[in-house]
Enzyme design. Structure first.
Site, short mmCIF file in Angstrom:
data_model
loop_
_atom_site.label_atom_id
_atom_site.label_comp_id
_atom_site.label_asym_id
_atom_site.label_seq_id
_atom_site.Cartn_x
_atom_site.Cartn_y
_atom_site.Cartn_z
N ARG A 1 -14.81 -7.08 0.54
CA ARG A 1 -14.35 -6.54 1.93
C ARG A 1 -13.37 -4.94 0.84
NH1 ARG A 1 -8.40 -5.18 2.88
NH2 ARG A 1 -8.23 -5.95 5.06
N VAL A 2 -13.38 -4.29 1.97
CA VAL A 2 -12.39 -3.08 2.48
C VAL A 2 -11.92 -2.81 3.55
CG1 VAL A 2 -13.28 -0.25 2.42
CG2 VAL A 2 -15.14 -1.76 0.60
N GLY A 3 -10.81 -2.89 3.56
CA GLY A 3 -9.67 -2.53 4.59
C GLY A 3 -9.84 -0.88 4.75
N ASP A 4 -8.80 -0.81 5.75
CA ASP A 4 -8.24 0.76 6.48
C ASP A 4 -8.10 2.17 5.30
OD1 ASP A 4 -5.80 -0.38 5.71
OD2 ASP A 4 -4.75 1.05 7.55
N GLY B 1 -6.05 -4.80 7.73
CA GLY B 1 -6.21 -3.12 7.28
C GLY B 1 -8.00 -3.30 8.89
N THR C 1 -0.51 1.65 6.84
CA THR C 1 -0.47 0.95 6.37
C THR C 1 -0.37 -0.95 6.91
OG1 THR C 1 0.74 -1.14 4.46
CG2 THR C 1 2.78 0.67 5.33
N GLY C 2 -1.01 -1.70 6.19
CA GLY C 2 -1.02 -2.97 7.25
C GLY C 2 -2.05 -3.65 6.68
N THR D 1 0.64 -1.10 0.16
CA THR D 1 -0.19 0.14 -0.29
C THR D 1 1.15 1.05 -0.10
OG1 THR D 1 -2.20 -1.55 0.95
CG2 THR D 1 -1.66 1.31 1.81
N1 ASP Z 1 -4.16 -1.62 4.24
C1 ASP Z 1 -4.23 -2.47 3.24
C2 ASP Z 1 -5.47 -2.99 3.89
O1 ASP Z 1 -5.72 -3.83 4.56
C3 ASP Z 1 -2.93 -3.60 3.01
C4 ASP Z 1 -1.75 -2.82 3.08
O2 ASP Z 1 -1.72 -1.91 3.84
O3 ASP Z 1 -1.07 -3.16 2.09
O4 ASP Z 1 -6.47 -2.98 2.93
#
Ligand code: ASP
Length: 371
Positions: A268-271, A293, A290-291, A240
């Site tokens: 699915r929707v992340g952060d 989510g 990033t991580g 990300t």
């Molecule tokens: N945070 C992002 C998500 O969960 C993924 C990522 O940061 O790599 O969609």
């Protein structure tokens, strides 16, 4: 004397240091101040002048994702490619800010460079959903007035960060998803691509690998402590991208763009597109995460960093570290970048690595990847 001080402060703001002193000298003679008094005042003026000078920092900080990034697994050529791209993103962004453009434009410039590269999990290099498609999320926030824009589940918009910006600047909404967001992006004249544009071999291979692990994980007793199937721990290289910028006016903007997580399911929707989770900016601080989510959403990660900064007077480093610790305790991982109004930067992560970098007002670029 008060009027004199106010006038001086205005001049300090414009950096006319020499003029300040001339101004001071004329006025001090005019007021027939004693020599001693002049010295004290001079000292005072120098200190507030330095204070204002210090205030006018401009800085850009970026990340290109956190995850299992190990030096021993990275070829020198690939590492160089990452470094060059991060450098390009910072240089483009710096150009904007140096020209006096707003932090929002700087954020857009940096993120577009990374979205257009297959190296990162955003735009061109987005990861695949479990049904083999690419669904992109992005968001942006401007600290000065807390305006924000976000999009989720895009499949045909080349640069999701531009769509997020358009939602913020050209609509009365903050967040748009799926078909509606795509229609809106089209209407705004943003570049539309065939979904095939987002297909890349390495992301496709990653999906196959995770699917295989998922099959195995579906065996009895394959769940871990955190009630997530163990395939979540396989090949979860995040990529990300995010950027936080502080412009000459002292305004902060933050943005994040992603393809999400490999093998994500059913809308699915992340952060990343959630204001306060993956992205946040106010007049004090900007954050991009990033991580994993789900954990960033559950901890309102980005907003919590800003709250710690504002209400508990925590510095950027402490605030981000505390939130990352909370995420870690829940079983999540990743990283985040933060930048405050005084130009202080934090690049915090609890994974093996995070693609990251910054550029300061003197144009000096630093890039780091590993711990
Ligand atoms: N945070 C992002 C998500 O969960 C993924 C990522 O940061 O790599 O969609």
């Amino acid at each position: 004397l008060v009027i004199l001080m106010i006038l001086l402060e205005v001049l300090f703001y414009f950096d006319y240091m020499i003029l300040n002193f001339v101004f001071f000298y004329i006025f001090s003679i005019y007021f027939k101040l004693m020599i001693k008094m002049k010295k004290i005042l001079l000292l005072f003026l120098v200190s507030i002048s330095m204070f204002f000078y210090g205030q006018k920092k401009y800085v850009v900080v970026i990340h290109g994702g956190a995850g299992t990034i190990l030096k021993k697994e990275m070829s020198p050529e690939l590492e160089q490619k990452y470094r060059d791209k991060l450098k390009e993103a910072l240089a483009k962004s710096y150009e904007k800010i140096k020209e006096g453009k707003s932090s929002l434009e700087a954020v857009e410039a940096a993120i577009v460079v990374m979205e257009d590269s297959p190296l990162f999990n955003a735009g061109k290099g987005a990861v695949f959903t479990s049904d083999g498609r690419n669904e992109l999320d992005a968001s942006v926030m401007y600290g000065k007035d807390k305006s924000a824009g976000a999009v989720a589940g895009l499949t045909v918009v080349k640069n999701p960060i531009k769509a997020a910006l358009a939602v913020m600047q050209k609509s009365e909404h903050v967040m748009m998803i799926g078909k509606g967001a795509e229609q809106f992006s089209k209407n705004q004249g943003l570049e539309i691509v065939n979904p095939k544009y987002f297909w890349t071999q390495h992301r496709w291979d990653a999906l196959q690998k995770v699917k295989k692990a998922e099959l195995k994980a579906n065996q009895p007793n394959a769940m871990n402590n955190h009630h997530y199937p163990s395939y979540y721990w396989v090949d979860r290289k995040f990529g990300t991208v995010g950027c936080v910028a502080l412009d000459k006016e002292g305004n902060i903007a933050a943005g994040t763009s992603t393809g999400g997580m490999t093998n994500k399911k059913y809308g699915r929707v992340g952060d990343a597109p959630i204001i306060g989770a993956g992205t946040y900016a106010d007049e004090n601080i900007g954050i991009s995460g990033t991580g994993w989510g789900e954990f960033y959403i559950r901890t309102s990660a980005a907003r919590t960093v800003a709250a710690k900064y504002e209400y508990q007077n925590k510095d950027v480093k402490t605030a981000t570290e505390e939130v990352m610790l909370e995420i870690e305790k829940l079983g999540g991982d990743g990283g985040m970048i933060a930048l405050d109004k005084n130009g202080n930067v934090a690049m915090t992560f609890n994974t093996e690595g995070m693609y990251r970098g910054m550029v300061t007002e003197d144009g000096e670029i630093t890039i780091e990847i590993y711990k």
